[in-house]
Enzyme design. Sequence first.
Site, mmCIF file in Angstrom:
data_model
loop_
_atom_site.group_PDB
_atom_site.id
_atom_site.type_symbol
_atom_site.label_atom_id
_atom_site.label_comp_id
_atom_site.label_asym_id
_atom_site.label_seq_id
_atom_site.Cartn_x
_atom_site.Cartn_y
_atom_site.Cartn_z
ATOM 1 N N THR A 23 0.826 -1.216 0.000
ATOM 2 C CA THR A 23 0.000 0.000 0.000
ATOM 3 C C THR A 23 0.859 1.265 0.000
ATOM 4 O O THR A 23 1.910 1.316 0.630
ATOM 5 C CB THR A 23 -0.908 -0.025 1.238
ATOM 6 O OG1 THR A 23 -1.708 -1.196 1.176
ATOM 7 C CG2 THR A 23 -1.808 1.194 1.300
ATOM 8 N N GLY A 27 2.627 -3.067 8.066
ATOM 9 C CA GLY A 27 2.954 -3.394 9.446
ATOM 10 C C GLY A 27 4.409 -3.795 9.578
ATOM 11 O O GLY A 27 5.020 -4.265 8.606
ATOM 12 N N GLU A 62 -7.265 -5.185 3.675
ATOM 13 C CA GLU A 62 -7.432 -6.414 2.870
ATOM 14 C C GLU A 62 -8.613 -6.287 1.899
ATOM 15 O O GLU A 62 -9.426 -7.214 1.768
ATOM 16 C CB GLU A 62 -7.638 -7.623 3.788
ATOM 17 C CG GLU A 62 -6.371 -8.177 4.390
ATOM 18 C CD GLU A 62 -5.356 -8.645 3.362
ATOM 19 O OE1 GLU A 62 -5.761 -9.201 2.321
ATOM 20 O OE2 GLU A 62 -4.148 -8.443 3.590
#
Lengths: 698, 698
Positions: free
Chosen positions: A180, A219, A462
């Site tokens: 992303t 993350g 997601e």
Amino acid sequence: MGKEYRSQQKQNETRTAAASERHRSSQTRPSASSVVSKMASGNVNPELQRERAAASFNIRELTHLLDGGSEKTERRKELEKLFHEDPEFKTDVPQCYLTYSEAYADALQKCLRIYQKAMVLSDPREILTVADAILHDSTPVHVHFVMFVPALMGHANEEQQAKWLSDALTMKIIGSYAQTELGHGTFIRGLETRATYDPEREEFVLNTPNLSSIKWWPGSLGKTANHAIVLAQLYTKGKCYGIHPFMVQIRSMEDHAPLPGITVGEIGPKMGMRAADNGFLKLDNVRIPRENMLMKNAQVTKEGDYVKPASDKLNYGTMVFVRVLLLDMFAFNIARACTIAVRYSAVRRQSEITPGQGECQILDYQAQQYKLFPLLGLCHALRGMFANLMELYKQANQELEMGNLHALPELHAISSGLKAFCSEMAAKGIETCRLACGGHGFLLISGLPRLYATTVAACTYEGENTVMYLQAARYLMKCLAQPQVASNKSAFHFLLEPSTLNVPPFNAKLKGHAAIRQLIPFYRAAAYKHVHRAHKKVKSLVSTGLTQEVAWNQSQVDLIIASRATIYYYLGLNYLDWVEHAAISEQLRGVLLRVCHLYLLHGIYEQPGLFLVAGLRDENLEEISGLITELLKSLRPDAVALVDAFDHHDMVLCSALGSYDGRVYERMYESALKAPLNKTQVHESYHRFLGPLMKSSL
Amino acid sequence: MGKEYRSQQKQNETRTAAASERHRSSQTRPSASSVVSKMASGNVNPELQRERAAASFNIRELTHLLDGGSEKTERRKELEKLFHEDPEFKTDVPQCYLTYSEAYADALQKCLRIYQKAMVLSDPREILTVADAILHDSTPVHVHFVMFVPALMGHANEEQQAKWLSDALTMKIIGSYAQTELGHGTFIRGLETRATYDPEREEFVLNTPNLSSIKWWPGSLGKTANHAIVLAQLYTKGKCYGIHPFMVQIRSMEDHAPLPGITVGEIGPKMGMRAADNGFLKLDNVRIPRENMLMKNAQVTKEGDYVKPASDKLNYGTMVFVRVLLLDMFAFNIARACTIAVRYSAVRRQSEITPGQGECQILDYQAQQYKLFPLLGLCHALRGMFANLMELYKQANQELEMGNLHALPELHAISSGLKAFCSEMAAKGIETCRLACGGHGFLLISGLPRLYATTVAACTYEGENTVMYLQAARYLMKCLAQPQVASNKSAFHFLLEPSTLNVPPFNAKLKGHAAIRQLIPFYRAAAYKHVHRAHKKVKSLVSTGLTQEVAWNQSQVDLIIASRATIYYYLGLNYLDWVEHAAISEQLRGVLLRVCHLYLLHGIYEQPGLFLVAGLRDENLEEISGLITELLKSLRPDAVALVDAFDHHDMVLCSALGSYDGRVYERMYESALKAPLNKTQVHESYHRFLGPLMKSSL
């Protein structure tokens, strides 16, 4: 509570003014903490004891069903012993009282310890559950294990795996999965990071060409990872070949400092998932060897020639698998929220139903039951759906290995729709539980704000939910346009059968299975009706001269309704099948069927508009209201047992309102004494601001 | 963005490896910050410029309407200049990055400064708006001004006011209003704190008799207040006379330490309102002079005789007033969320409607429009409702002064229902806005999580919503049972007229006002239908032998639906009236009527079940879908102008996604660089945990 009160009363009386004086002079935490713990430690709230004694079924039997078998329950208990009772994982201060920096350090320390102990964990779900229970949050190495390592396995060729995999598994390499960007999320084709091949030096040059292409959200990326699999547009010989994965070292293995050309950091505080360490990454002419492109599928030769992958549907499976795991997470979180809210509602007494008869447990109010009991059904529905979808996924995977891609498109559509629908339902349900706890649900120590934040996050990650609904809708429209798609084997074959709309009249007098079974045709007819209505809308807009694409855009609202109605049916059908076919005692099945019955009736009563255009009649709603009233009453005595059956360890719940012993007010008070602002009796800012102001002759 | 990208590209190219090396070695914040600010400071995003140029109406005219007149707009601007541009109120670091302790100290300092400057503020709404803009949170002295001082005025007699009021106004005394306890909230009669009169010493002795009667939640109580008005059960001569207010000093005026017998502290972190300083209070034989009972209404004589107040309905007015102010807050918060989401949706480009035609602004997707545009209607509806309710309140108050209590019960019922319905709608709307911003809405710097938390808190405070709906329902049932209650002057007279159900068929071909007006009878019929259905349910349960109270409890679900449907109608009717009667240009009215039309159609399309049983037909839904499609398209060009008209100062929005200049990604990146975890390049925990692990030969 009576006994506790009396005991506290006594202590109050013996506490002299001198003790209070001590309070006043000592600038430390109030000492009442010890009073409270002595007051009732070890006792279980008598309301809860009474509730438990009244259960009409074997709680352990339901636990086994929900866990997926008694061996799984045993295994879970073992892990709880191993992890939850390890003193290294104990904390004195609630996690929500830590600063961001403390919370990150605490999570990092604990999760490294978990993974060191994790050799005993065979299933990634086990690690997730253990980590959640201990950290009450996501972890700084979550993405490393859940995405980086699997991506390495999926995209790296054999030499590459030999080079990186064992270091990754022993956490010498800690990786992130950097897909992303600031400007692009669900629409992956739009990503702008570039990897340009330089045949002279046999290297790729990676760049962040502009602000919006800074990697954003991955993350583990912020402070933890030293490597990242970076998704970038591949350019070679002046041509763009689309998104491909590249292994990029981002921090020094010596001192963890960012390498030249790398700007990396954390993206800042979020509604939840404080320790997830989401990061940003900016690449300025970062050079990596050609061999760092992950080349299991596509390749670039030394000369810079692009070699296409065998198939471009190979990633489908992984996406579906992630969504299956998400269902599990939704089921876990909504079950925890239900446990907290139901136990609290059994402990909390407030107001009277009949004046003069004393205050009621708030679980006795119909409005409270109507909020909570259908959510128990949602917990079961999700549990059953997870089991079923995992099965479908395994089958499809086996077929895939035999070269048969046939089942994938429908499975992909179902998993897209389920991801959207279930994240939405679970998040709303958790918020309903939170609000059902009144003001106390607003406190972080209720555990509910965290559950909401973690769950609602899945509505946008997601695959953003609106996009997911529209993906499912695209498949449903295809079923109508190309009847061979929805073959006999398809779950959506009914969309081709106009008889789906001929629903037998609702019969409020039916009993047992038949009373519940009759609801499924209403759900199916609602799906049929709304799918065809959306299809008709697209067609009629096209007939006015719009292009297919523009007509599609102007029908999005109805397409989403169609998707929702279809998934609503699919989930309900699967739920009822699951209960009917479970290998359980008839006594337990009786209770579960009543929960299922309530869930299905509640679905109709909450959205009657879906059903009134598909066979249901106005007067049926009054009958359904009557049935719901009866079911709520009949489930009331089993409510606490139904949540006890989820068998969540107190550490897993992490809630002052929801612990097994029901010591709600005691825990709230004990927690408050540890709050950051109570480190001193007088906050330091008093001396700086308030004191001077009050003493001035303003 | 194109220009900015190019300029950054250039800068990237000139930044050498040496610069990156500097990055690497300096253990400080990444320096890219300066790059970004240079990149685009002062520029307004070209997408937004284009949107603004396309507006079809005069934005300023709408701003005046929403503010309540051009003078009010001027006044607001003055205050913005005075407060928002005062350098003392500037902060370098986003508030959400502070620790709890820092946030409290920061808020305390700033709000004291605000109140010192506040002599210029005549209206409490002004103070609230200013404080919100500067603190982006509640304040540690909010309750002092909003509840303590008004309660002093309402409950203290003249001598008492002379004794305390001027000290309170100059903040020598800072007070809290201590009503709610651990065990009791909305059900005030159940509070357990005791004040027992001791005629010998002419004192009241205050006690917290048990754990559940610890005062819990009062704002300002934790660390700030030195006094509190404590609500307690009054005992004298062995008899309990119910809840009364008592003035209790809780902290020393010398050093702010808690006084003997007082245990006081903060209750711990919450979902939002970090600086509200909510506290707990335990009283152990705290003695206060008899004169500290606030005696404007009820009294206790020296001898211990209880003197009853003249009327027990005197508090009704205050409760209604607080709810009127809440409507204002809901309108303010949902308008801010809409501003953020609409501007972001104009800046954000993602995916394509027609392949090959480039990425669209996400505001071009119908699904996004359907999420956001009806919420603009909600903003207007709340604005109009606030104006109207304030008027009704003033009228009722005038009548009250003339001894006429006639209007109060209906006003009380309406304000209860509106409080519940509007807090629910506003909170859901804000969350819809947040989710409409995708993952980025999950970041605290989007400003949206805070707006959600602040607003959803109102679903449980000032009367828990379910209880509020049931209070309104009680009045509606009374209208049916005692027809004189719903007289001709009552807003609910229609409930007595069966002709309400004879709605003219929906006509999709109507144009202009008539097209919109025709919707009101459907809303009214839906209210009629559901009120009567709930009434019938209660009656039929009574006829089976249940008591009225038990039947009421078993009908709560339907009673709440009845309340909701009625308030839905009431709000919609008031909204349309407000737009039709506003003194504005016909051009502006045209736009506002289209927003209102969409709002009313959306209300039907989202809950068709309410209307399909009250005159609407299945085929009307397809027609409504078509009308909605047209309205969304027609409002698209005015969307940014409609949110600009709210005229929220950037400081009031406090959002990286929603600022006037649309520099979304720039602000996100700049904010991230200030995040707590980015104070150093390598987090200290690396040296403690990660480094050692990675270097071990695991």
